[in-house]
Design a protein around this motif. Structure first.
Motif, PDB file in Angstrom:
ATOM      1  N   ASN A 216       0.823  -1.209   0.000  1.00 11.94           N
ATOM      2  CA  ASN A 216       0.000   0.000   0.000  1.00 11.94           C
ATOM      3  C   ASN A 216       0.858   1.260   0.000  1.00 11.94           C
ATOM      4  O   ASN A 216       0.519   2.267  -0.623  1.00 11.94           O
ATOM      5  CB  ASN A 216      -0.960  -0.010   1.198  1.00 11.94           C
ATOM      6  N   VAL A 217       1.997   1.204   0.674  1.00 17.96           N
ATOM      7  CA  VAL A 217       2.899   2.358   0.730  1.00 17.96           C
ATOM      8  C   VAL A 217       3.609   2.531  -0.612  1.00 17.96           C
ATOM      9  O   VAL A 217       3.616   3.622  -1.198  1.00 17.96           O
ATOM     10  CB  VAL A 217       3.925   2.178   1.866  1.00 17.96           C
ATOM     11  N   GLN A 220       1.139   3.699  -3.399  1.00 14.39           N
ATOM     12  CA  GLN A 220       0.729   5.103  -3.348  1.00 14.39           C
ATOM     13  C   GLN A 220       1.879   6.019  -3.758  1.00 14.39           C
ATOM     14  O   GLN A 220       1.663   7.005  -4.472  1.00 14.39           O
ATOM     15  CB  GLN A 220       0.237   5.469  -1.943  1.00 14.39           C
ATOM     16  N   LYS A 292      -2.439   5.581   6.493  1.00 14.93           N
ATOM     17  CA  LYS A 292      -2.269   5.709   5.044  1.00 14.93           C
ATOM     18  C   LYS A 292      -2.466   7.138   4.536  1.00 14.93           C
ATOM     19  O   LYS A 292      -1.951   7.496   3.478  1.00 14.93           O
ATOM     20  CB  LYS A 292      -3.208   4.766   4.307  1.00 14.93           C
ATOM     21  N   ILE A 295       0.970   8.968   4.068  1.00 16.53           N
ATOM     22  CA  ILE A 295       2.045   8.330   3.305  1.00 16.53           C
ATOM     23  C   ILE A 295       2.824   9.335   2.475  1.00 16.53           C
ATOM     24  O   ILE A 295       4.062   9.360   2.493  1.00 16.53           O
ATOM     25  CB  ILE A 295       1.473   7.205   2.412  1.00 16.53           C
ATOM     26  N   GLU A 322      -3.770   0.843   6.948  1.00 18.50           N
ATOM     27  CA  GLU A 322      -4.974   1.411   6.356  1.00 18.50           C
ATOM     28  C   GLU A 322      -5.885   1.932   7.474  1.00 18.50           C
ATOM     29  O   GLU A 322      -5.445   2.095   8.612  1.00 18.50           O
ATOM     30  CB  GLU A 322      -5.674   0.346   5.506  1.00 18.50           C
TER      31      GLU A 322
END
Length: 705
Positions: A216-217, A220, A292, A295, A322
């Protein structure tokens, strides 16, 4: 993996404009605390830094609502937040605040270094201004009617009723929240940090050197970098914050997202005179724990600032989580839809570790997760109480009953396959937990600890020492062997209990201390090097009577919390006209449904001209993070439409997308671009915008009715 001499852990600085809720805990504070405690148990040189973010628009808005000064607000909530963290066992080495003089000086000096290097771009732009109060207005100081759902109380950055991301230009009939005046555009000067100059370096540093970051990091960051970086203003017009240290900057303060991460540096300065060892030496590992929504600031903007300044280490990892929803609904402070930490510790005294357990075992590590009070009850009663607590309690009860309250001897000549399997499980658990922790998989690590206690229960149930004890009789020639088998079972169960204390300590520190008290051992036993050993408790050592580690959560307590949650939301709705959760909305209801608007006639509806269209191209609007410029093919013509969907869609994913366009909406200028129409959007269960799409077979320009 590179060897580091020391580790610096930071957890995101919460805004001191209100209390913290369990979403904050699950997002970064509990994971950061687990990791810090784990490294301390390994005798590593580690510093865990936290503090309150006391500048920015949310502070001044809260002060305005409560009719007090911003300083009153930060003093009140800093103390409350700090106390909440302490009660939940968040073991900061320092919990500071950005209103401290050392932070003001550190942030101002940082800005001045970049300024003296000639890195800032000085720009004059137009910004909304309140002529009645002579104040430049941040987005949150502007309200108006939401163009998506018609909510008359939408803010200039977001509609909290439908969740749409907005810009002030999109609001219908915008007004200043300070005076209710119609804002006007006025020129103002600010200093911009040229992020675009660091784009090539960031791509190499993140996309090539840090592929191990969480998906997810990494994803993004890649999206931001692929879309291209733009200069970002690092100053604001305000009287609350750190004054820009330049002679021609009257009424200007540092942008809160410039000064806030520097708070990690200033807090370390407060903590130790050796602060530079943790910030300026290459053998330091810097790890940021965040949610999140932070980020981009911690992975792109702050690293670029550090790189530009020079002499500072860069983050080695940013394990962002998240979001945690509550009973199927997004957490909303405006709707009071949250479980507040300071209220939890009052409602469930002595159950702080129980909440830590639930929030870790249900942590939103890879996707948004949902906290429900029923799941809270089930996890505590069926896992903590029935598995972990039950094993420890049974072990101590039987040890006192069958072994005179002392650690029995291990008779190695009688060890059978079940005994050897349990010994192997104990020895292997340490590596399993450690591997998960090293990769920031805290849920997996906690599962391994609970699973080890589950294996202990299974082992004890198979051995049945209470049954063997019934066969101990003076005239039974097997009594000596039976007692030795009982000794072996309880010896191994006690050694397993000692291991459980070590392994559970990073997650449930109060529980570990209670177990040490029962075993009459000092905290040194919790050192990680002791994990996996089966000689932690000496033979013949007398142990204390058992204490229950956890209590069951009753149905009435859960119902009371559900009623409290709904009542709080309804009360907030009355005072702010925000939508509340009603009895018709079950706790599992995922979508946030807005209220029906006032009734219209067929003639009203017939005036709206809806047309099918296809997006030809999409591009970010310069100096506007939330706006995309779309070129739409309507069949009979091509239209330019500016839409506030940039936070939900990458521009390159949109060409070819079928959309529904409000084709007869009056043109409006947004960021100097004339927008001719509006595309229809909806919100999914996760709060993401989705297109209200025409059928793929519908020709461009066809009317939709």
């Amino acid at each position: 993996m590179k060897e580091y001499k020391r580790t610096l852990i930071t957890a995101a600085l919460p805004y001191a404009n209100g209390p913290v809720h369990i979403g904050h805990l699950a997002g970064c504070y509990i994971p950061a605390d687990i990791y810090a405690r784990y490294l301390r148990a390994q005798k590593k040189d580690v510093k865990f830094i936290g503090g309150s973010d006391e500048h920015g628009v949310p502070i001044t808005i809260r002060a305005m609502k409560e009719g007090v000064s911003p300083q009153d607000i930060v003093d009140k909530y800093h103390a409350q937040i700090k106390d909440s963290f302490e009660q939940m066992g968040i073991s900061f080495d320092i919990y500071s605040r950005t209103s401290n003089p050392v932070h003001h000086q550190t942030a101002a000096d940082f800005f001045k270094v970049l300024y003296d290097k000639g890195l800032f771009e000085e720009r004059e732009t137009e910004q909304y201004y309140d002529e009645k109060t002579n104040t430049f207005l941040a987005d949150r100081y502007i309200t108006g009617t939401c163009p998506v759902c018609g909510n008359p109380g939408a803010f200039g950055d977001q509609c909290e009723k439908c969740g749409s991301s907005l810009s002030p230009e999109q609001l219908i009939n915008p007004r200043s929240t300070l005076s209710d005046a119609i804002p006007v555009k006025k020129k103002t000067k600010h200093w911009y940090f040229p992020l675009q100059h660091y784009e090539t370096w960031l791509k190499e540093w993140i996309l090539e050197d840090h592929k191990e970051w969480k998906a997810n990091v990494y994803g993004q960051c890649k999206s931001w970098l692929d879309n291209g970086l733009q200069p970002r203003a690092m100053t604001r017009d305000s009287n609350w914050g750190i004054k820009v240290p330049l002679p021609d900057a009257e009424g200007k303060v540092l942008y809160v997202w410039f000064d806030a991460p520097i708070g990690y540096i200033s807090a370390t300065k407060e903590l130790t005179d050796q602060w530079a060892d943790y910030w300026c030496r290459e053998d330091t590992r810097l790890v940021h724990f965040i949610g999140k929504d932070n980020i981009v600031f911690h992975c792109i903007i702050f690293p670029a600032m550090l790189k530009a300044h020079g002499n500072f280490v860069l983050p080695d990892n940013v394990p962002a989580n998240e979001f945690l929803n509550i009973e199927g609904q997004k957490v909303s402070t405006s709707r009071n839809w949250a479980v507040w930490v300071h209220e939890y510790v009052k409602d469930f005294p002595g159950c702080e570790d129980a909440l830590r357990y639930v929030l870790c075992s249900n942590a939103p590590e890879t996707k948004d997760n949902d906290f429900t009070w029923k799941d809270f009850q089930d996890r505590i009663n069926n896992e903590l109480v029935s598995i972990f607590g039950n094993f420890v309690n049974r072990t101590f009860v039987l040890m006192h009953k069958l072994c005179n309250g002392k650690v029995p001897k291990l008779h190695t000549e009688l060890l059978d396959d079940a005994d050897k399997t349990l010994i192997s499980d104990i020895q292997q658990a340490e590596a399993k937990v450690q591997t998960a922790l090293e990769h920031f998989r805290f849920r997996d690590a906690l599962f391994e600890v609970i699973d080890l206690s589950r294996k202990g229960n299974k082992y004890m149930q198979e051995k049945e020492p209470w049954i063997l004890a019934k066969q101990l009789k003076a005239d039974n020639p097997e009594s000596a062997v039976l007692q030795q088998r009982i000794d072996n079972c309880l010896h191994l169960c006690l050694q397993l209990t000692a291991n459980l204390a070590i392994l559970i300590n990073p997650f449930l520190p109060a529980t570990a201390l209670k177990m040490l008290h029962m075993m009459k051992v000092v905290e040194r036993m919790l050192d990680w090097e002791n994990a996996g050993k089966i000689n932690l408790l000496s033979v013949g050592y007398a142990l204390r009577a058992p204490e229950l580690l956890f209590r069951k959560i009753e149905d009435a307590e859960i119902e009371a919390q559900l009623q409290k949650l709904r009542a709080g939301s309804e009360q907030a709705a009355v005072s702010s006209q925000a939508p509340a959760v009603t009895d018709q909305q079950s706790p599992d209801h995922k979508l946030q449904i807005s209220d029906l608007k006032s009734e219209i006639t067929f003639d009203d509806f017939a005036r709206i001209d809806l047309r099918a269209g296809t997006i030809l191209s999409a591009a970010k609007v310069e100096k506007a993070d939330k706006l995309l410029k779309l070129e739409i093919d309507l069949g009979f013509e091509q239209r330019t439409i500016v839409s506030g969907i940039a936070l939900h869609f990458a521009p390159e994913t949109l060409p070819g997308k079928k959309v529904v366009v409000v084709a007869n909406l009056a043109p409006r200028k947004m960021r100097g671009i004339e927008s001719n129409g509006m595309i229809l959007m909806a919100e999914d269960a996760e709060g993401k915008l989705v297109f209200v799409a025409a059928d793929e077979k519908a020709p461009n320009g066809v009317a939709i009715s």
